[in-house]
Design a protein around this motif. Structure first.
Motif, PDB file in Angstrom:
ATOM      1  N   GLY A 128       4.588   1.932  -5.512  1.00 39.35           N
ATOM      2  CA  GLY A 128       4.271   1.422  -4.173  1.00 39.35           C
ATOM      3  C   GLY A 128       5.416   1.589  -3.191  1.00 39.35           C
ATOM      4  O   GLY A 128       5.459   0.920  -2.163  1.00 39.35           O
ATOM      5  N   ARG A 187      -1.082  -0.490 -12.031  1.00 38.26           N
ATOM      6  CA  ARG A 187      -0.306   0.710 -12.379  1.00 38.26           C
ATOM      7  C   ARG A 187       1.063   0.315 -12.930  1.00 38.26           C
ATOM      8  O   ARG A 187       1.511   0.821 -13.963  1.00 38.26           O
ATOM      9  CB  ARG A 187      -0.159   1.566 -11.121  1.00 38.26           C
ATOM     10  CG  ARG A 187       0.072   3.019 -11.381  1.00 38.26           C
ATOM     11  CD  ARG A 187      -0.176   3.869 -10.167  1.00 38.26           C
ATOM     12  NE  ARG A 187       0.524   3.428  -8.984  1.00 38.26           N
ATOM     13  CZ  ARG A 187      -0.059   3.111  -7.837  1.00 38.26           C
ATOM     14  NH1 ARG A 187      -1.359   3.167  -7.718  1.00 38.26           N
ATOM     15  NH2 ARG A 187       0.640   2.714  -6.799  1.00 38.26           N
ATOM     16  N   THR A 218      -1.793  -0.876  -7.303  1.00 41.44           N
ATOM     17  CA  THR A 218      -0.366  -0.757  -7.615  1.00 41.44           C
ATOM     18  C   THR A 218       0.060  -1.727  -8.717  1.00 41.44           C
ATOM     19  O   THR A 218       0.816  -1.358  -9.614  1.00 41.44           O
ATOM     20  CB  THR A 218       0.483  -0.989  -6.335  1.00 41.44           C
ATOM     21  OG1 THR A 218       0.099   0.000  -5.380  1.00 41.44           O
ATOM     22  CG2 THR A 218       1.961  -0.851  -6.609  1.00 41.44           C
ATOM     23  N   GLU A 236       4.991  -0.878  -0.231  1.00 38.10           N
ATOM     24  CA  GLU A 236       3.632  -1.425  -0.152  1.00 38.10           C
ATOM     25  C   GLU A 236       3.654  -2.929  -0.419  1.00 38.10           C
ATOM     26  O   GLU A 236       2.934  -3.691   0.228  1.00 38.10           O
ATOM     27  CB  GLU A 236       2.752  -0.718  -1.189  1.00 38.10           C
ATOM     28  CG  GLU A 236       1.300  -1.104  -1.129  1.00 38.10           C
ATOM     29  CD  GLU A 236       0.507  -0.562  -2.309  1.00 38.10           C
ATOM     30  OE1 GLU A 236      -0.434  -1.248  -2.736  1.00 38.10           O
ATOM     31  OE2 GLU A 236       0.824   0.532  -2.807  1.00 38.10           O
ATOM     32  N   GLN A 294       5.627   6.628  -4.866  1.00 39.21           N
ATOM     33  CA  GLN A 294       4.335   5.963  -4.678  1.00 39.21           C
ATOM     34  C   GLN A 294       3.814   5.301  -5.951  1.00 39.21           C
ATOM     35  O   GLN A 294       2.995   4.389  -5.880  1.00 39.21           O
ATOM     36  CB  GLN A 294       3.320   6.972  -4.146  1.00 39.21           C
ATOM     37  CG  GLN A 294       3.638   7.373  -2.708  1.00 39.21           C
ATOM     38  CD  GLN A 294       2.779   8.518  -2.210  1.00 39.21           C
ATOM     39  OE1 GLN A 294       2.617   9.532  -2.877  1.00 39.21           O
ATOM     40  NE2 GLN A 294       2.222   8.364  -1.023  1.00 39.21           N
TER      41      GLN A 294
END
Length: 812
Positions: free
Chosen positions: A241, A343, A340, A400, A238
């Motif tokens: 993503g 990040r 995302t 994602e 995660q």
């Protein structure tokens, strides 16, 4: 085959299908057609020496496996009745009854061709026929077949499990008839809920081609940098993503043998050229030899020990050890960054200087840089534009962001500059993008139905991303029509045609004061909603709403601010009643998790238009409470009305009412969660008149259409009821007896007896004479008082704390 006119185009009508091959994939494809209400024949081989009753036992075993599969292949078990099993010897004649035949036998060119030769003789001319191959050349399978067969022939590559994986890759050949292609595309989108991506007839098509490259590259870098299996999974989940199952847990779920097969197709496609080598590492080949294939053999990169502890594999020694939690300071920092793109930029050191000795950045940079270059070099080989590649990876691998979307989020300019500085190869296609003066693969385009444009490499210009009519989102509606009102938890958005959308955007869409006040202000006369004729409540998140904000409630309870708790419940009830008695229709369009207060919002709406994948329930008992926002009242009304429909004018304790009350009580007291919209209907959360949308991308448009229908037919709101016949003392005694027996059998705890009794008392209207007329407000008051009294219980507070900390329920 009958044809129908749709959007001015004549397309083939599909009302019965046949699936050839009842393995994992074939049986689950048949199950998903059943979910769409479409009957099918599921055929497979006759086992050697089988007697008459057992001639179809291979297909029957496939169907049984689909019935038992977890997660469930069917929306509800009864849908399995739509699948009829058979075999290739006795039942090929039945192919003349169907509109679409899907071949899903083993990945062997000769076996497929031999079976299809027999199918060719049995099918009616014009019948659609497709292959579910995951990588064999589609045109080659049908070489030398009749003209009619080849016109109706193409690839339809479903992803496993078909109910949950939304991607359907459609692979036409040069000879495929466009109308046949359009029929399947429309049907797959609207009826099966698929995200359709058209791919070229190249090995592994799109998603598996890109995904396999990425997995092999990750394994190569793991070996080069001497990382463990657990460390790689922490870095490729995660945080970038990608799914929580990351790299190796995903391989265990899919099966090591499946990936091995896909890689063999890949070696032929790329001829071993480029970085990294497209071959499996030696440790992987040894695992295949040992038949360590993942979950299906109870061991792969991970396996469960006898005490349920999960063990992880050391890829160097091929020995298992207790799973270690990786310690990366950079990952701990990254967890605090919601976005995302931000990040990834932080982890790659793009926002500042890359950190020296930072393992995270050192690993992720080549993982992503190689992925971006490889993806850019695949156009126009595997698809004509970036859009298909991004969509395939989002829908087929649950990313994602697709590779080009992730590249945009990281910053194309900055990443290419770094690649050049390090002497990495640069894809000609990204050079083309930057040479045109553009800095990103996508741009906002409010006038487009999709709300965005993509950089088209053929014309070196932005073009609107095309979407089929009816595919829409709240995000796009905001771009084109704008936001009327917004606070930190919710927004009011103009959807056009006199319809407004109330969107939640709090964390997990938990329901706090912001959402409650926006809904109440919008729906009250003279409020924000006066300029609209109807409302839709929905949003673009993964989950509709996880329910009331428990943290706020717990803080007030611990401070013993009982007036605040009372006000919270009154305001929540005020919101649900505003929804129910709004003079303008409110349509709620839920999806994903719709729990507790989220379900209460839905129960009060004029109509519901859920996505088929709906996980909903009144789960308050799990945290030591009961539905306090009108949920008990609405479920009681459904029970009373359903009993009255069977026996109009029946007495307060008729058999029908007793049975309906037992079901309602069980649903609330055991915190039952429906695992599909079909199940939700069975539990009484949805009405028979509520539509179900199969495609998540169509939920908003379908809900708006439903709202406009209610306006057109002259919607009149219900009046608050004052004459509800209370189930009363007799039914209350029966429910209490049930609770007592559950305790005696040690199915529930002593505290759950208290909770069950409270639920029963509220549902029955208290200890009153059966049939006593009672108002809706009376039931709301009962709910509120019961909810408040439970808030004061230590064991309820322990349950709330435990759930907030772990996300699980405490049985105390």
């Amino acid at each position: 085959m009958s044809d129908v006119i749709r959007k001015g185009v004549r397309v083939k009508h599909i009302n019965k299908v046949a699936i050839l091959g009842a393995g994992t994939m074939g049986a689950r494809i048949a199950a998903h057609f059943a979910n769409a209400g479409v009957p099918s024949y599921l055929l497979d081989i006759v086992p050697p020496d089988a007697d008459a009753p057992a001639r179809s036992k291979v297909a029957a075993a496939g169907l049984e496996a689909a019935k038992k599969s977890k997660p469930a292949a069917f929306f509800e078990p009864s849908l399995a009745r739509l699948v009829t099993v058979g075999n290739f010897e006795d039942d090929l004649g039945k192919l003349s009854e169907v509109n679409w035949i899907i071949e899903a036998v083993v990945e062997n060119l000769d076996i497929k061709r031999a079976l299809l030769k027999r199918v060719e003789a049995a099918r009616k001319p014009g019948t659609i026929i497709t292959t579910n191959t995951s990588g064999l050349p589609v045109a080659k399978i049908a070489e030398g077949f009749s003209d009619d067969f080849r016109r109706c022939w193409f690839g339809t590559h479903f992803f496993n499990p078909p109910r949950y994986m939304r991607l359907l890759e459609i692979i036409p050949t040069p000879e495929t008839d466009r109308t046949v292609l359009d029929a399947v595309t429309w049907f797959a989108d609207v009826r099966l809920g698929k995200g359709v991506v058209v791919a070229k007839d190249t090995p592994n098509f799109i998603a598996n081609r890109i995904g396999t490259f990425s997995v092999l590259n990750v394994m190569r870098l793991m070996q080069e940098m001497d990382l463990s299996v657990e460390e790689v999974d922490a870095l490729t989940g995660q945080v970038v993503g990608w799914p929580k199952s990351a790299t190796f847990r995903t391989i265990d779920l899919v099966g090591l043998d499946i990936l091995g097969h896909v890689v063999s197709n890949m070696e032929e496609a790329d001829g071993g050229r480029g970085r990294p080598p497209h071959t499996l590492p030696d440790f992987y080949k040894q695992m295949l030899e040992r038949k360590w294939l993942g979950d299906k053999t109870r061991g792969g990169f991970y396996k469960k020990a006898k005490d349920d502890e999960r063990l992880a594999l050391d890829w160097k020694t091929l020995e298992y050890h207790p799973r270690q939690k990786p310690r990366f300071p950079a990952l701990e920092m990254a967890k605090n960054i919601e976005d995302t793109g931000a990040r990834v930029r932080m982890l790659l050191g793009l926002d500042g200087q890359p950190q020296k000795g930072d393992k995270v950045g050192a690993f992720l940079w080549p993982v992503l840089a190689d992925l971006w270059t490889y993806s850019a070099n695949r156009i126009p080989e595997i698809s004509d534009t970036i859009v298909e590649i991004d969509r395939a990876m989002r829908l087929g691998f649950n990313w994602e962001l697709g590779p080009f979307e992730l590249w945009d989020a990281a910053g194309v300019d900055a990443t290419v500059a770094r690649m050049k500085k390090e002497g990495r190869p640069i894809a000609a296609n990204v050079e083309k993008l930057l040479a045109s003066g553009k800095k990103s693969w996508y741009a906002d385009e409010p006038k487009a139905a999709s709300g965005r444009a993509y950089f088209d490499l053929a014309s070196a210009a932005y073009k609107p991303v095309q979407v089929p009519p009816g595919v829409w989102s709240v995000t796009v509606a905001k771009k084109s029509n704008g936001v009327v009102k917004k606070n930190s938890g919710a927004s009011l958005i103009d959807l056009g045609d006199g319809v407004a959308c109330i969107e939640f955007h709090s964390k997990m869409n938990s329901l706090g004061g912001d959402i409650i006040s926006l809904i109440t202000q919008t729906l009250k006369p003279g409020g924000l909603g006066d300029n609209f004729d109807a409302f839709v409540i929905t949003n673009d998140a993964t989950n509709f709403s996880v329910g009331a904000n428990l943290m706020l409630l717990l803080m007030s309870v611990q401070e013993e601010e009982w007036d605040d708790v009372d006000l919270m419940i009154r305001q929540f009830q005020g919101m649900t009643q505003a929804i129910k008695f709004s003079p303008k229709p409110v349509v709620v369009a839920p999806f994903g998790l719709t729990l507790g207060g989220g379900t209460e919002i839905l129960l009060h709406a004029a109509a519901r238009q859920p996505h088929a994948e709906l996980y909903m329930g009144l789960v308050e008992v799990g945290v030591g409470l009961l539905p306090g926002g009108g949920g008990c009242k609405e479920m009681l009304l459904r029970a009373v009305d359903s009993a009255a429909a069977i026996r109009p004018g029946g007495r307060g304790e008729s058999v029908e009412l007793v049975e309906a009350m037992k079901r309602t009580f069980e649903t609330i007291a055991t915190a039952k969660v429906a695992t599909s919209a079909h199940e939700a209907r069975g539990l009484g959360f949805l009405a028979e008149s509520d539509g179900i949308t199969m495609n998540r991308e169509r939920v908003l448009a379908d809900a708006k259409t439903r709202a406009l229908e209610l306006v057109r037919t002259g919607y009149e709101p219900p009046m608050p009821r004052t004459d509800i016949p209370a189930p009363g003392e007799n039914i209350l005694a029966a429910l209490k007896l049930g609770v007592h027996l559950m305790r005696q059998g040690e199915y529930i705890t002593e505290y759950e007896v208290k909770l069950g009794t409270k639920v029963a008392e509220v549902l029955c209207g208290g200890n009153v004479t059966s049939g006593t007329p009672i108002s809706e407000q009376y039931f709301l008051d009962l709910e509120r008082e019961a909810f408040k009294s439970l808030c004061g219980e230590r064991k309820t507070q322990e349950r709330i704390q435990y759930t907030l900390k772990t996300g699980k329920t405490l049985r105390n």
